[in-house]
Structure formats: C-alpha cells, structure tokens
Scaffold this motif. Structure first.
Motif, PDB file in Angstrom:
ATOM      1  N   PRO A  16       0.790  -1.237   0.000  1.00 29.35           N
ATOM      2  CA  PRO A  16       0.000   0.000   0.000  1.00 29.35           C
ATOM      3  C   PRO A  16       0.826   1.295   0.000  1.00 29.35           C
ATOM      4  O   PRO A  16       0.400   2.280  -0.577  1.00 29.35           O
ATOM      5  CB  PRO A  16      -0.837  -0.108   1.286  1.00 29.35           C
ATOM      6  CG  PRO A  16      -0.231  -1.173   2.109  1.00 29.35           C
ATOM      7  CD  PRO A  16       0.524  -2.066   1.197  1.00 29.35           C
ATOM      8  N   LEU A  17       1.978   1.313   0.636  1.00 26.03           N
ATOM      9  CA  LEU A  17       2.691   2.579   0.807  1.00 26.03           C
ATOM     10  C   LEU A  17       3.926   2.731  -0.082  1.00 26.03           C
ATOM     11  O   LEU A  17       4.522   3.808  -0.122  1.00 26.03           O
ATOM     12  CB  LEU A  17       3.084   2.761   2.277  1.00 26.03           C
ATOM     13  CG  LEU A  17       1.923   2.721   3.268  1.00 26.03           C
ATOM     14  CD1 LEU A  17       2.419   2.884   4.688  1.00 26.03           C
ATOM     15  CD2 LEU A  17       0.905   3.811   2.959  1.00 26.03           C
ATOM     16  N   HIS A  18       4.341   1.670  -0.727  1.00 26.06           N
ATOM     17  CA  HIS A  18       5.480   1.702  -1.665  1.00 26.06           C
ATOM     18  C   HIS A  18       6.778   2.171  -1.019  1.00 26.06           C
ATOM     19  O   HIS A  18       7.627   2.774  -1.671  1.00 26.06           O
ATOM     20  CB  HIS A  18       5.150   2.580  -2.884  1.00 26.06           C
ATOM     21  CG  HIS A  18       3.937   2.115  -3.624  1.00 26.06           C
ATOM     22  ND1 HIS A  18       3.973   1.154  -4.602  1.00 26.06           N
ATOM     23  CD2 HIS A  18       2.631   2.448  -3.471  1.00 26.06           C
ATOM     24  CE1 HIS A  18       2.753   0.925  -5.049  1.00 26.06           C
ATOM     25  NE2 HIS A  18       1.914   1.694  -4.369  1.00 26.06           N
ATOM     26  N   LEU A  19       6.927   1.919   0.285  1.00 24.11           N
ATOM     27  CA  LEU A  19       8.158   2.340   0.970  1.00 24.11           C
ATOM     28  C   LEU A  19       9.368   1.558   0.442  1.00 24.11           C
ATOM     29  O   LEU A  19      10.489   2.045   0.473  1.00 24.11           O
ATOM     30  CB  LEU A  19       8.030   2.119   2.485  1.00 24.11           C
ATOM     31  CG  LEU A  19       6.924   2.902   3.177  1.00 24.11           C
ATOM     32  CD1 LEU A  19       6.863   2.548   4.655  1.00 24.11           C
ATOM     33  CD2 LEU A  19       7.137   4.403   3.026  1.00 24.11           C
ATOM     34  N   CYS A  20       9.112   0.344  -0.043  1.00 23.18           N
ATOM     35  CA  CYS A  20      10.205  -0.497  -0.537  1.00 23.18           C
ATOM     36  C   CYS A  20      10.796   0.035  -1.836  1.00 23.18           C
ATOM     37  O   CYS A  20      11.864  -0.399  -2.260  1.00 23.18           O
ATOM     38  CB  CYS A  20       9.714  -1.926  -0.735  1.00 23.18           C
ATOM     39  SG  CYS A  20       8.271  -2.031  -1.806  1.00 23.18           S
ATOM     40  N   GLU A  21      10.113   0.968  -2.467  1.00 20.35           N
ATOM     41  CA  GLU A  21      10.604   1.504  -3.741  1.00 20.35           C
ATOM     42  C   GLU A  21      11.619   2.625  -3.529  1.00 20.35           C
ATOM     43  O   GLU A  21      12.119   3.217  -4.471  1.00 20.35           O
ATOM     44  CB  GLU A  21       9.424   1.986  -4.592  1.00 20.35           C
ATOM     45  CG  GLU A  21       8.526   0.838  -5.022  1.00 20.35           C
ATOM     46  CD  GLU A  21       7.301   1.279  -5.797  1.00 20.35           C
ATOM     47  OE1 GLU A  21       7.223   2.443  -6.187  1.00 20.35           O
ATOM     48  OE2 GLU A  21       6.401   0.436  -5.983  1.00 20.35           O
ATOM     49  N   GLU A  22      11.888   2.905  -2.248  1.00 18.55           N
ATOM     50  CA  GLU A  22      12.833   3.965  -1.914  1.00 18.55           C
ATOM     51  C   GLU A  22      14.251   3.414  -1.909  1.00 18.55           C
ATOM     52  O   GLU A  22      14.551   2.489  -1.159  1.00 18.55           O
ATOM     53  CB  GLU A  22      12.492   4.475  -0.506  1.00 18.55           C
ATOM     54  CG  GLU A  22      12.660   5.952  -0.353  1.00 18.55           C
ATOM     55  CD  GLU A  22      12.358   6.384   1.057  1.00 18.55           C
ATOM     56  OE1 GLU A  22      12.923   5.793   1.983  1.00 18.55           O
ATOM     57  OE2 GLU A  22      11.553   7.309   1.227  1.00 18.55           O
ATOM     58  N   GLY A  23      15.104   3.946  -2.728  1.00 17.78           N
ATOM     59  CA  GLY A  23      16.518   3.554  -2.709  1.00 17.78           C
ATOM     60  C   GLY A  23      16.807   2.276  -3.474  1.00 17.78           C
ATOM     61  O   GLY A  23      15.904   1.540  -3.870  1.00 17.78           O
TER      62      GLY A  23
END
Lengths: 342, 130
Positions: B84-91
């Motif tokens: 839901p938050l796409h935090l894993c797409e950071e970095g």
C-alpha cells in the motif's frame, strides 16, 4: 655471483608463497562480519556480528525479535497471542502480568512521566483509529479520521490512567496500551544482551529499521560511524555523523511510516494532546546507553521539538539532534561528544 | 658453471602465470560483495538474479505479482510494488544494502553472508539511523 636458474626460480616462487601466506595472516587477523536481514516488528532487521559462531548468535537474536513481536505487538488481525491485546481487551482489572511485561510497561510509564507525556504508551485508541498499528499490512487502507473521532480517542488516552503494582496492571478510563514506541528498542537491547552472553568477544550491531544498538566496537576496538539520514534527501543522504562503540542511537522521522491523502502526508508520530501527526519536527535523533531509552526519547524529542527536547532529554540520559520543520538544527549540549572519533 | 638466464620465454610465461594465479586468488579472498542478488519471500529463497545483466524481473508469489525488480548498472531497485505505501521503492540495493518490502514479506539481498560492514571509504559511513 651466479646462481643456477632453478635456484632463482625457487627463490621467486618462495617469495610469492611467502607473500601469499603473509596476506592470509593479515586477512585472518581482520575481524570478519556475517550479517542477516529479516522482517520483524513491522520493519527490516539487520544483524551484523563477528563472533566464534556468528550464525548461531544472529539466529538467536532474530528469534528473540520474533518472540518479542509476538508478545508485545498489537495487531488484532494477525496477533492474538499478544500480552498487550490481552490487557487491552480485559473486562476486569487488575490483570496479572509476567515480570518482563511489568518491566517494559513500568519503564515506559517512567519515561512518559519524565517527558511530561510527550512519549505516551497509552495511545492505543488513537493509533488504532489512524491505522498505524496496521500500516505494515499488505491490505492497509489509509484513511484520515474525523475531528470528532480524534477528540474521542484523545479522551480515551493517557499514561496517567495506567498503573502497575508488582505483577498487576490496571487500565482506567477506557485507555489502551500500544508499546510500539518502546518495544523495538527493547528488542534491540535484548538482542545485544544475547549476543554478548553467547560470546563475550562478539562485536557488531543490530539495525532495526534504522534504530541501532551496538553489540561491540568495529573490529573489536574501533568506532562504528553512524550517519543521521537527511529527512529531505535521498535514502543514503545524511546530515550528521556520530561515532559509537557502545550504546544505541534511534531516529524518529516524518518520512517513515507515512501515507498520503489528497496531497497531504500523514506520519505515525502523534501528538498525544492533539491526536494528530506532529508537524513541528522533521527528525529527532537520540543517543542513549540503551536502545529502549533512545527509542522512547527520540519519539519524545520529536513531539517536544528541538527547543524543549534539547533541555529535557539530557537529564533522562539522552543526547539529541533535532531538525525542525523549518530545517533548523538544535542539539543537546553533549551531542558533539559523539561527532568525533575520540 | 651455467650462466643465469632469467628471462627465457618459457620462464617468463611461468612467472606471468604464477603472478596471475596469485593475484586472482588474492582478489577472490579479498572480495566481500557479490554480483548476484537473492529474493526471499517468507524467508524462502525464490529467485536469484545476476546484477551484471540489465533486466526487469517480476516477483510473484502464489497470490500473483508482488513487484518488479529493475536491474541496471550493477544495482537493483523495486518498482510497481503491490504494497500500500510503496516504501520499498525507496533507494537501491547499493544504497541500502538490502531491499525489504514488509507487507509482501520480500527481502532482497546480495547473495553473500559477508556483510558490507566497512563502508566508510565507499559511502562515508558504516550504517544509518533513520
């Protein structure tokens, strides 16, 4: 003087073999680190260890993280074994609790008092209302509650309605516990303890979503250099660097555990008084002798803002670095002790 | 007495061969990184990719597609995650050492146990608090 060609060849080969063995000796003297990444307590946990049996140490630490997650994490959908859910859902009080639970809750209440409620372990109703207890779930659907709902949840919050006497806990006024602000730090401390118990010469660190506990100095005698993330920059940009060979450092930032609705970003650090995400701070970093205190104090520092936090936190054992909404930095007086290798 | 002749062609070739083998062994021993990444879903290794080959790989579980992993310039990052938050797409993995998607229970790491622990020279710090 002349030597036979074979003798020269022998000397040359002997030199190469000697250099090779010398290199091996040097390499063996270097401390070698083994690491493992796992998911626990709703975040990424990275354990890096040098020890006689590093894999055993790492696995024991990660097992402890999962035990603590099962025991203390409130997520009604996923976890009905949690002692916190049992306390929150009890029809009658007091509820009998074990020694470990009493220890964690008492420490959280002590720090809540010390920070004048800036950190509050009894915000369970508010956190549930905003959905931050489910933010790591695959089916999480962010939503912003109404002001009426927030006001009600604020009324049903507050550490002053929680009391622990020996092995009994009482919750009053309909409050609910959520130890999310302390339990990651506690798990790091337990991990560090386990690492040192299993091997007194163990070194390395535990990094749970950027909350860091040091097991032992780098290579057994050097400092680990720890960068403080730039809240405005790329994931590997940093604004400050500290050097630690023991203790813990934890950062609370407005860029972690966030969701966006109608172009407005909402993060998980709630002001216990307003019931809404704190806006005056971008990030709050605290160094403390243990991760549990650093965890709590970084949250408190975030809620208080740099001006107050820089005065309130040192007597509680924390040195901090705070970035305000306007980008201005405030530090505690003792922070600079950690910014140089000593 | 035979006069020393160090640089006969055969000898020279032998010296070069010994030097190459030695350098190769030393470089291998000194290496802590990996050109391969592994993708674990729920703690089980499901995929293994080379970082040397540019590609976009789809990560799937029994429930369908979870995300894409983009491999480029010997680095990798997550795109199009179903979380839901796409935090894993950071970095990228070079920046963070590991890519983790907590909701999808996906962990992407280099295919080595030897951690990139001594990072000061490369990126200026060993680890990051955030």
């Amino acid at each position: 003087m002349t030597l036979k060609r074979n003798t020269w060849l022998l000397i040359l080969m002997a030199s190469i073999v000697f250099s090779f063995l010398f290199f091996l000796l040097l390499t063996n003297n270097r401390v070698e680190y083994i690491g493992k990444v796992d998911i626990a307590l709703g975040t990424r946990v990275k354990v890096v260890v040098s020890a006689d049996h590093p894999e055993r140490v790492i696995n024991a630490i990660l097992r402890e993280f999962h035990r603590i997650e099962d025991k203390f994490t409130v997520n009604e959908k996923k976890n009905d074994k949690s002692v916190i859910s049992r306390i929150n859902q009890s029809d009658t009080y007091p509820v009998v609790i074990d020694e470990e639970t009493a220890f964690v809750i008492e420490r959280s209440l002590g720090l809540a008092q010390g920070t004048n409620g800036a950190f509050d372990p009894a915000l369970g109703n508010l956190i549930k209302l905003w959905g931050f207890d489910r933010i790591s779930d695959a089916d999480f659907e962010p939503d912003v509650p109404t002001q009426e709902e927030i006001d009600r949840a604020v009324r049903l919050s507050g550490y002053e309605h929680v009391s622990v006497e020996g092995n009994k806990i009482t919750l009053e006024n309909g409050v609910a516990l959520d130890l999310g602000g302390i339990v990651k730090g506690y798990a790091i401390d337990r991990g560090v303890e386990i690492g040192r118990e299993m091997d007194t010469d163990a070194t390395g660190y535990i990094d749970a979503g950027g909350d860091i506990g040091i097991i032992g100095p780098k290579f057994g005698g050097d400092f680990w250099s720890v960068a403080v993330r730039d809240p405005e920059g790329e994931p590997d940009d940093y604004v400050e660097k500290v050097f630690l060979e023991k203790g813990a450092v934890v950062t609370s930032g407005d860029y972690e555990r966030t969701f966006e609705i109608d172009g407005k970003r909402y993060h998980h650090i709630l002001n216990p008084k307003t019931g809404r995400p704190v806006r005056k701070t971008k990030s709050s970093t605290v160094i403390a002798p243990n991760a549990m205190d650093a965890d709590v104090l970084s949250t408190a520092g975030f809620v208080l803002g740099g001006e107050f936090a820089s005065i309130m936190l040192p007597p509680l054992g924390g040195q901090g670095y705070f970035i305000g909404e306007d980008g201005k930095v405030k530090t505690t007086a003792g922070w600079h002790f950690f910014t140089e290798r000593r | 007495m035979t006069r020393l002749r160090l640089f006969r062609v055969k000898d020279l070739l032998l010296y070069i061969a010994i030097a190459c083998v030695t350098i190769g062994v030393l470089l291998t021993l000194n290496r802590t990184g990996s050109d391969m990444i592994i993708v674990k879903i729920n703690k089980t290794t499901v995929y293994r990719f080379s970082l040397l080959e540019e590609a976009t790989k789809t990560i799937e579980s029994d429930n369908g597609k979870l995300m894409d992993v983009v491999i480029k310039d010997e680095d990798a990052y997550i795109k199009n995650s179903t979380c839901p938050l796409h935090l894993c797409e950071e970095g990228s993995i070079a920046q963070t050492g590991a890519l983790v998607c907590v909701p999808n229970r996906v962990i992407i790491t280099y295919d080595t146990d030897q951690m990139d622990y001594d990072n000061e020279d490369r990126r200026g710090y060993d680890l990051m608090t955030k």
